[in-house]
Design a protein around this motif. Structure first.
Motif, mmCIF file in Angstrom:
data_model
loop_
_atom_site.group_PDB
_atom_site.id
_atom_site.type_symbol
_atom_site.label_atom_id
_atom_site.label_comp_id
_atom_site.label_asym_id
_atom_site.label_seq_id
_atom_site.Cartn_x
_atom_site.Cartn_y
_atom_site.Cartn_z
ATOM 1 N N ASN A 161 57.854 -23.588 75.039
ATOM 2 C CA ASN A 161 58.737 -22.505 75.484
ATOM 3 C C ASN A 161 59.273 -21.775 74.252
ATOM 4 N N LYS A 162 58.428 -20.924 73.695
ATOM 5 C CA LYS A 162 58.770 -20.253 72.443
ATOM 6 C C LYS A 162 59.982 -19.332 72.576
ATOM 7 N N LYS A 163 60.073 -18.639 73.691
ATOM 8 C CA LYS A 163 61.183 -17.705 73.893
ATOM 9 C C LYS A 163 62.526 -18.432 73.875
ATOM 10 N N ILE B 60 65.328 -31.702 68.001
ATOM 11 C CA ILE B 60 65.800 -31.723 66.614
ATOM 12 C C ILE B 60 65.206 -30.584 65.787
ATOM 13 N N ILE B 61 64.072 -30.054 66.227
ATOM 14 C CA ILE B 61 63.422 -28.953 65.514
ATOM 15 C C ILE B 61 64.296 -27.703 65.531
ATOM 16 N N SER C 263 56.988 -34.770 69.317
ATOM 17 C CA SER C 263 57.365 -34.433 70.693
ATOM 18 C C SER C 263 58.226 -33.174 70.736
ATOM 19 N N ASP C 264 59.162 -33.064 69.798
ATOM 20 C CA ASP C 264 60.051 -31.896 69.762
ATOM 21 C C ASP C 264 59.313 -30.630 69.323
ATOM 22 N N ILE C 265 58.332 -30.797 68.463
ATOM 23 C CA ILE C 265 57.522 -29.646 68.053
ATOM 24 C C ILE C 265 56.757 -29.100 69.261
#
Length: 221
Positions: free
Chosen positions: A76-78, A201-202, A68-70
């Motif tokens: 939203n990469k930015k 957590i990522i 889920s965190d990945i």
């Protein structure tokens, strides 16, 4: 009073995870002691294999949360890049701050966060060192002391305090370096706050991997 079975299950699972990690360092050394293995290459290979197994078990245990965190990170990469950058810069600021305090108070310079793994890893082999710094420590410690505890302590303040203290005490007990406790606690405190802020957590894991890699490069230069 009706006992909430879900909360009880989460608490028991969290407790088992923490105990397993605390005992793991001692457990993996037991076969080596019994068999009287002293060859550094054999020890390094054994440690990497057995710790990888533990890493896989923890990953499977928290698979849904990690996945889920990945997805959130990729959506939203930015924002993810900004958070990781801020996290890394903050970790170095904490390292600088604790070193300044340590120098004036204890007349010593320290390397906060994984310094023992860093030095011992380099003494063993580059591969083993990189395994601990870039895989095992960032993943396991974030899963055990952040993601795991967050499932039990929904109150952000309680979670931040407990997770920070537990990780700090873990390093204090196993490294036997009292001076470093404040450093570990501050790092743990910040990472717990970061996790509460991002709920991802990522972010913590990647930040610690990059931070450790930079420290590793600085140490071997």
């Amino acid at each position: 009073m009706v006992l909430d079975k879900d909360k009880l299950k989460s608490f028991i699972t969290s407790l088992i995870v923490i105990i397993s990690y605390i005992l793991w360092a001692t457990f993996i050394q037991f076969p080596l002691s019994v068999l009287k293995v002293h060859n550094n290459v054999v020890i390094s290979i054994y440690e990497v294999i057995i710790n990888t197994i533990y890493l896989i078990v923890m990953y499977l245990l928290f698979y849904k949360d990690i996945s889920s965190d990945i997805k959130k990170s990729l959506t939203n990469k930015k924002k993810t890049v900004i958070n990781i950058t801020l996290c890394i810069l903050s970790l170095f600021f904490i390292m600088l701050l604790t070193n300044i305090l340590s120098f004036f108070v204890f007349k010593k310079i320290i390397l906060p966060n994984n310094d023992i793994s860093l030095v011992n890893g380099i003494n063993k082999s580059t591969f083993t060192s990189l395994f601990y710094l870039l895989m095992f420590s960032p993943f396991i410690e974030e899963l055990v002391f952040r993601l795991n505890l967050r499932k039990v302590y929904k109150n952000s303040i309680v979670f931040i305090i407990i997770s920070s203290i537990l990780l700090g005490l873990y390093y204090l007990i196993y490294n036997n370096l009292n001076i470093l406790f404040i450093s570990y606690y501050l790092v743990g405190l910040f990472l717990s706050i970061m996790y509460v802020k991002t709920d991802n957590i990522i972010i913590n894991i990647i930040s610690r991997i990059i931070y450790n890699l930079i420290l590793f490069i600085l140490v071997i230069l």
